[in-house]
Design an enzyme around this catalytic site. Sequence first.
Site, PDB file in Angstrom:
ATOM      1  N   ASP A  85      44.352  47.989  59.965  1.00 48.68           N
ATOM      2  CA  ASP A  85      43.823  46.674  60.290  1.00 48.68           C
ATOM      3  C   ASP A  85      43.942  45.845  59.012  1.00 48.68           C
ATOM      4  O   ASP A  85      44.074  46.397  57.915  1.00 48.68           O
ATOM      5  CB  ASP A  85      42.367  46.796  60.746  1.00 48.68           C
ATOM      6  CG  ASP A  85      41.757  45.441  61.039  1.00 48.68           C
ATOM      7  OD1 ASP A  85      42.389  44.649  61.758  1.00 48.68           O
ATOM      8  OD2 ASP A  85      40.658  45.169  60.522  1.00 48.68           O
ATOM      9  N   ASP A  97      42.204  42.207  57.955  1.00 48.23           N
ATOM     10  CA  ASP A  97      41.005  41.585  57.377  1.00 48.23           C
ATOM     11  C   ASP A  97      39.845  42.576  57.342  1.00 48.23           C
ATOM     12  O   ASP A  97      39.477  43.169  58.358  1.00 48.23           O
ATOM     13  CB  ASP A  97      40.615  40.349  58.186  1.00 48.23           C
ATOM     14  CG  ASP A  97      41.720  39.306  58.213  1.00 48.23           C
ATOM     15  OD1 ASP A  97      42.481  39.229  57.227  1.00 48.23           O
ATOM     16  OD2 ASP A  97      41.831  38.576  59.218  1.00 48.23           O
TER      17      ASP A  97
END
Length: 410
Positions: free
Chosen positions: A243, A245
């Site tokens: 992932d 952020d």
Amino acid sequence: MPPYIKQAVFLVGGKGTRLGKLTADTPKPLLEIAPGVRFLDHVLGEAARQGFVDLILLAGHLGEEVQAAYHGRRFYEAEVKVMREVQPQGTGGALALVKDQLDPWFLMGNGDSLFEINLRALTLAPRPGMKARLALRQVSDPSRYGAVQLDGMRISGFLEKETNLKGPMPINGGVYLLEQSVADMVKGPCSIEQDIFPQLVEQWAIDGQIFEGYFLDIGLPDTYAQACMEIPMRTRRPIAFFDRDGVLNQDNGYTHRPEDLVWMPNAKQAIRTLNDANYYTIVVTNQAGIARGLYTPEAVRHFHQHMQEDLARTGGHIDAFYICPYHPEAVIERFRAFDHPDRKPNPGMLLKAMHEWPHDKAKSFLIGDKQSDIEAANKAGVRAYFYDGSDLLELVRSALGDGFRGHNDV
């Protein structure tokens, strides 16, 4: 700030006479190693996935075949340009063709050999006074290749091919980091290895860096046969999914401006570790800010390019970014979707990546900071690790250990 190097030049002008009829009407690098896959495809793909976006082929023998097959072609984000010699110029003289098109620093390699290394590690900040850095490979029998003498990292000499060379010794791996000024040393047809590099030795301006990657040239019938047998399988690697952020960079709420990029603790070192371990590194990120009209897909691409440039300066790269711009509450109609298969916790982005990148699923994993990341990995059948915002390198090392133990248990 160290230079960001995005240009790679490949020599594809050799005749390949030792391969006999195989190269009678086909340039050696264009020989197929699998149905529809040329050796040069793999060489260019390796450079392109590591972020070299300006690829130049210097073609000689049967150059029209190279031009027809590659000029204007794209590999990932990279575009290929082919320049043809009118007369044979040698490995050094060929640089004269593109002297005015060379970046201040560029990568150079041979189109008929493969050295699987972290190219970004080779391009790390050149020392003052250095004009060239060679990727070296330690071999047990250097008599076929000749050997390289080192004084620390500086190259102090080259030993010609001799039967009495005793290994292990480093050899020239055929991949170079060069300063543009090296092209100024070219005076007509010449060999960069035999004419230019010895001059750089006298100037104490040439370094060597030893790598342990897979090495093969296809200059002989048996090594070409080896390439056909081994290289297609070597594209199958584990994938490390991230992932974005909150895992790679700080999540400041719809982060998309390059000036707002702040890396999480040891994130760049974690990516570099995976690059060195021969993993594909792939980002899978929900980007609802696009759907909400807060920024554009182009802004996201610009942000990701900034990430790549920053990583390159520490010897790392990300192989691919997969984004999901869809959201149920989108203000932009074309991005409105109530349960898009790509939006995590759905596994669409991971499934697409696993379809497009030959992979070893048993050793692949995902690192995320939300339950939706973990659910997406579970649905895709990939191991998942929850990241709590601490040392990302430590978590990656743990994941690598788990993967290798799992692999050994099979």
